[in-house]
Design a protein around this motif. Structure first.
Motif, PDB file in Angstrom:
ATOM      1  N   ALA A 156      27.839 111.396  27.085  1.00 38.73           N
ATOM      2  CA  ALA A 156      29.109 111.853  27.989  1.00 38.73           C
ATOM      3  C   ALA A 156      30.273 112.066  27.276  1.00 38.73           C
ATOM      4  N   SER A 157      31.093 112.734  27.520  1.00 40.45           N
ATOM      5  CA  SER A 157      32.417 112.774  26.986  1.00 40.45           C
ATOM      6  C   SER A 157      32.957 111.532  27.110  1.00 40.45           C
ATOM      7  N   ALA A 158      34.175 110.984  26.287  1.00 40.43           N
ATOM      8  CA  ALA A 158      34.844 109.749  26.286  1.00 40.43           C
ATOM      9  C   ALA A 158      36.233 110.468  26.578  1.00 40.43           C
ATOM     10  N   ALA A 159      36.553 111.597  27.102  1.00 42.82           N
ATOM     11  CA  ALA A 159      37.466 111.902  27.633  1.00 42.82           C
ATOM     12  C   ALA A 159      38.064 111.199  28.767  1.00 42.82           C
ATOM     13  N   PRO A 160      39.748 111.023  29.121  1.00 41.75           N
ATOM     14  CA  PRO A 160      39.888 110.525  30.304  1.00 41.75           C
ATOM     15  C   PRO A 160      39.467 111.286  31.676  1.00 41.75           C
ATOM     16  N   MET A 161      39.148 110.573  32.737  1.00 45.79           N
ATOM     17  CA  MET A 161      38.794 111.057  33.950  1.00 45.79           C
ATOM     18  C   MET A 161      39.905 110.569  35.120  1.00 45.79           C
ATOM     19  N   PRO A 163      35.704  96.741  29.810  1.00 47.76           N
ATOM     20  CA  PRO A 163      36.874  97.614  30.444  1.00 47.76           C
ATOM     21  C   PRO A 163      36.406  99.144  30.482  1.00 47.76           C
ATOM     22  N   VAL A 164      35.334  99.485  31.309  1.00 43.36           N
ATOM     23  CA  VAL A 164      34.484 100.860  31.011  1.00 43.36           C
ATOM     24  C   VAL A 164      34.218 100.945  32.423  1.00 43.36           C
ATOM     25  N   LEU A 165      34.237 102.421  32.923  1.00 42.66           N
ATOM     26  CA  LEU A 165      34.350 103.034  34.082  1.00 42.66           C
ATOM     27  C   LEU A 165      32.614 103.534  34.071  1.00 42.66           C
ATOM     28  N   VAL A 188      26.836 101.003  28.036  1.00 46.68           N
ATOM     29  CA  VAL A 188      27.317 102.158  27.180  1.00 46.68           C
ATOM     30  C   VAL A 188      27.573 101.698  25.779  1.00 46.68           C
ATOM     31  N   LEU A 189      27.512 102.647  24.981  1.00 45.43           N
ATOM     32  CA  LEU A 189      27.651 102.606  23.430  1.00 45.43           C
ATOM     33  C   LEU A 189      28.630 103.728  23.339  1.00 45.43           C
ATOM     34  N   ARG A 195      43.082  99.938  30.054  1.00 50.46           N
ATOM     35  CA  ARG A 195      41.716 100.139  29.124  1.00 50.46           C
ATOM     36  C   ARG A 195      40.795 100.957  29.661  1.00 50.46           C
ATOM     37  N   ARG A 196      40.450 100.738  31.060  1.00 52.23           N
ATOM     38  CA  ARG A 196      39.435 101.623  31.613  1.00 52.23           C
ATOM     39  C   ARG A 196      39.778 103.079  31.726  1.00 52.23           C
ATOM     40  N   ALA A 197      41.113 103.185  31.804  1.00 52.91           N
ATOM     41  CA  ALA A 197      41.447 104.580  31.965  1.00 52.91           C
ATOM     42  C   ALA A 197      41.439 105.317  30.551  1.00 52.91           C
ATOM     43  N   ASP A 198      41.564 104.765  29.271  1.00 56.93           N
ATOM     44  CA  ASP A 198      41.277 105.254  28.058  1.00 56.93           C
ATOM     45  C   ASP A 198      40.418 104.577  27.222  1.00 56.93           C
ATOM     46  N   LEU A 199      39.512 105.062  27.100  1.00 59.79           N
ATOM     47  CA  LEU A 199      38.174 104.539  26.265  1.00 59.79           C
ATOM     48  C   LEU A 199      38.859 104.089  24.976  1.00 59.79           C
ATOM     49  N   SER A 200      39.668 105.001  24.252  1.00 56.60           N
ATOM     50  CA  SER A 200      40.185 104.874  22.909  1.00 56.60           C
ATOM     51  C   SER A 200      41.113 103.692  22.752  1.00 56.60           C
ATOM     52  N   SER A 201      41.159 102.727  23.934  1.00 56.56           N
ATOM     53  CA  SER A 201      41.842 101.474  23.481  1.00 56.56           C
ATOM     54  C   SER A 201      40.908 100.539  23.213  1.00 56.56           C
TER      55      SER A 201
END
Length: 367
Positions: free
Chosen positions: A23-28, A133-135, A167-168, A56-62
């Protein structure tokens, strides 16, 4: 030559994951907005850490700078029935995910293998089970065939609802994503109507303030009196919404990597009493029972015995009446009232802790 995406996914299957997908890591933003609304409504109950983690959940790059794509991984915890071990007081039910030693401890070595392979391929990666912190559910909806059911759980026509996610995160570019899986719930509302406490909202979000899983695992202190009868025989967690889902019923037992343990599926309730917290931690090291701690499991055991009123549960109530944790003695006062044994509750009216004495007084007054 296969791509890094394909190589990592193939390794994940070799390691035992039943389902995988990129899946894309882009914000949702729409998912984050819904999550924020859930928090604003107070339905997270006492789990204040969920609000702290939202940025942090909102931005996986964090969590992984430069995150581009996520390998979402699923393991089935759909176990068949297990025999009840001999001896002890084996009352109550445990949610299926806790029938196996702590899945975090089982999955994290697999994630480490995937991360090592990613690094060998020149890919930066970081793995999380559900404590990061991942959705996960939203990402799973992006990654492989599934949708969020009316219960709020990720559902699959092949796997049902009993799926443990991990998730990875990687810095690989985002892959092309398939169209979202169509919602297969249709007009079915079995999960909603079967929920013992009415915790499932019309927006497919859960009210943790009344959810049995949250009450028996995350809630600290005495359980709300009005909800204790609805807890029924649930000692740890609750599977009702997942059990009644037609897709779960159709899938049947599927787990092949996670292995269940009869002593976790049917624990001896007496094992939660007459031991120190340290002894409890040694006994249940590497299991989900450590989350509510000894006094939480003892409190839950008393609630179960009060509701089921099995004759062999008397030993549990007697042990609970002299337990060092006041929350457990408070539950014992309530349970003696359910058993209609005022003489036992009378003893607890003299308890030095005011909430225990008040509970006994309430029982004796007919409350």
């Amino acid at each position: 030559m296969t791509s890094p995406h394909e190589q990592l996914r193939a390794l994940a299957h070799d390691l035992g994951f039943e389902v995988t997908g990129w899946a894309s890591a882009a914000p949702m933003p729409e998912v984050v907005a819904e999550y924020q609304g859930w928090l604003d409504s107070g339905r997270q109950g006492g789990m204040s850490y969920l609000e702290r983690q939202l940025p942090r959940r909102a931005d996986l790059s964090s969590s992984l700078p430069g995150a581009g794509s996520v390998l979402v991984l699923g393991l089935s915890h759909s176990f068949g029935p297990l025999p009840v071990p001999a001896g002890g007081v084996r009352l109550g039910r445990v949610a299926r995910y806790a029938w196996t030693p702590d899945y975090h401890d089982q999955i994290e070595p697999l994630l480490a293998r995937l991360r090592a392979e990613a690094e060998r391929l020149g890919v930066r990666a970081r793995g999380y089970v559900d404590h990061g912190p991942v959705l996960e559910r939203a990402l799973a909806g992006r990654a492989f065939p599934g949708w969020r059911g009316k219960s709020g759980m990720l559902l699959s026509t092949e796997l049902g609802a009993f799926v443990t996610l991990a998730v990875l995160l990687t810095d690989l570019p985002a892959p092309g994503e398939p169209a979202p899986h169509p919602d297969r719930c249709g007009r079915c509302t079995r999960c909603v109507t079967a929920c013992p406490t009415g915790a499932i909202g019309p927006d497919r979000l859960i009210d943790a303030r009344v959810c049995i899983s949250a009450l028996t695992i995350e809630h600290r202190g005495p359980l709300p009196w009005a909800l204790r009868p609805a807890v029924g025989g649930w000692l740890f967690g609750c599977d009702v919404c997942s059990e009644v889902c037609p897709w779960t019923v159709r899938a049947g037992p599927l787990a092949r990597t996670l292995r269940p343990d009869p002593d976790l599926a049917h624990p001896d309730l007496l094992g939660f009493f007459g031991v120190s917290e340290r002894a409890f931690e040694r006994r249940y090291a590497g299991t989900a029972f450590l989350r509510p701690r000894r006094k939480g499991m003892a409190r839950n055991a008393v609630t179960v015995v009060g509701n089921l009123q099995g004759v062999d549960g008397r030993a549990v109530l007697e042990a609970a009446s002299v337990d060092p944790a006041w929350e457990v003695r408070e539950a014992a006062a309530w349970a003696w009232g359910v058993w209609e044994e005022p003489a036992q509750a009378e003893r607890l009216r003299q308890d030095p802790h005011p909430q225990v004495a008040a509970a006994a007084e309430r029982i004796l007054a007919g409350g």
